[in-house]
Design a protein around this motif. Structure first.
Motif: not given
Ligand code: NAD
Length: 347
Positions: A47-50, A67-69, A100-104, A132-134, A282-284
């Protein structure tokens, strides 16, 4: 961990290796390949970070299996030079180092312990690093499940935002055994400038949720301040300059200012797109407030920040960067401000 692991794996033509000592045949049990001495790294969650983090591994010469969905995200990484797997199990079957770098929490549980999850095919001795932040309790559960399979799970959440992810300037807060920290550091240093060992598994998450509680509070404070200053007739760039040479300075004011046009290349100057989603903040804040309850810690502003971000998510701002609070405050300022505040936050 040595640069070339001796772990035996099924290597099914997913990674093209330039190492001439490796015999790569479909479904042959081979010594793990290394490209120019660099081991294959699995990366799940683009995602945005990964997506930036995985790209940094590719650009530093690591073979990367992703891998990503979201198939569009996978295509982007393939164009950058990564290989793609069909599911987390296929990643696990082919490498002994996975990030791994996933939402929650629920996504991490699914990717590790679900059907076709990492742990269904994990190779003994594998190091899995979850950035991920969980919930720290979920990190501990995952570590226990990994241990049952002869593998190691460490938590390593990050601070820094998307620009830091892009420029490999993240701070990693790592939880896991002392003896294995250097193995994690060897991988993480390619994506960040600070890799800090916080203690046992779960302590990285503890540090991260404390940081993000402060970040949520400071972003609201910076937004209120910028909005008030502009209402008082100050030029936003000049106000930001003053704050950033004064005692009000913080990351939200000097790196990620929420007022559009103060800085280029931050979400506020891009219609609040592509940064750290309000739903993720909000999650954090939820994690931080739960931790405060569990530890009987007095938390006031952290609780109010949670209420504000929860309301923003409910009102449709979940996908926007969390600095969008500035725009909301700006729009409700003016005649009938108290009525508008009430309408937004109390209904
Ligand atoms: P995001 O939602 O942009 O990316 C998450 C990725 O995970 C998406 O590409 C999504 O398709 C994928 N995903 C979801 N479920 C999946 C599954 N079952 N299998 C495979 N892929 C799956 O989130 P983000 O902004 O990249 O943040 C990721 C983590 O990093 C979060 O926990 C967030 O709290 C933390 N974080 C984000 C930032 C930021 O600035 N964006 C900064 C620090 C920490």
């Amino acid at each position: 961990m040595a640069a070339v692991s001796k772990t035996k794996v099924l290597f099914s033509n997913l990674v093209r290796s330039t190492n001439k000592n490796i015999i790569c045949k479909r479904c042959f049990s081979v010594t793990r390949p290394a490209q120019d001495g660099k081991p294959l790294i699995g990366f799940i969650g683009l995602g945005n970070m990964g997506n930036h983090m995985a790209r940094n591994l590719v650009s530093k010469g690591y073979p990367v299996l992703v891998y990503d969905v979201n198939t569009a995200a996978v295509e982007g990484l393939k164009e950058a030079g990564a290989k793609a797997a069909k599911n987390p199990a296929e990643v696990a079957a082919n490498t002994d180092r996975i990030v791994t770098m996933l939402p929650a929490s629920q996504h991490v549980q699914e990717v590790y312990t679900g059907n076709n999850g990492i742990l269904s095919k994990v190779v003994k001795g594998t190091l899995m690093i979850d950035s991920s932040t969980i919930d720290p309790a979920v990190s501990k559960d995952m570590a226990k499940a990994a241990e049952g399979k002869g593998a190691l799970y460490m938590d390593a959440p990050v601070s820094g935002g998307v620009n830091a992810a892009k420029q490999a300037l993240l701070t990693f807060m790592v939880g896991g055994p002392d003896s294995k920290f250097p193995d994690a550091q060897e991988i993480l240093q390619n994506m960040g400038k600070n890799v800090v060992h916080c203690g046992a598994v779960g302590t990285g998450q503890a540090a991260k949720i404390c940081n993000n509680m402060l970040l949520g509070i400071s972003m609201i404070g910076t937004s209120e301040t910028m909005n008030l200053g502009i209402k008082l007739g100050l030029d936003p760039k000049m106000l930001a300059k003053i704050l950033n040479m004064s005692s009000g300075r913080c990351w939200s004011s000097d790196t990620y200012n929420p007022c559009p046009g103060v800085f280029e290349n931050v979400p506020s100057s891009n219609n609040y797109e592509g940064g750290f989603g309000t739903a993720l903040m909000t999650k954090d804040l939820g994690l931080a407030n739960n931790a405060a309850k569990d530890t009987n810690s007095a938390v006031n502003l952290g609780q109010q920040a949670l209420e504000i971000y929860t309301k923003m998510t409910q009102k449709g701002y979940g996908g926007k960067d969390f600095s969008v609070i500035f725009k909301i405050l700006q729009e409700m300022s003016g005649p009938e401000v108290e009525k508008k505040k009430k309408e937004f936050f109390d209904q």
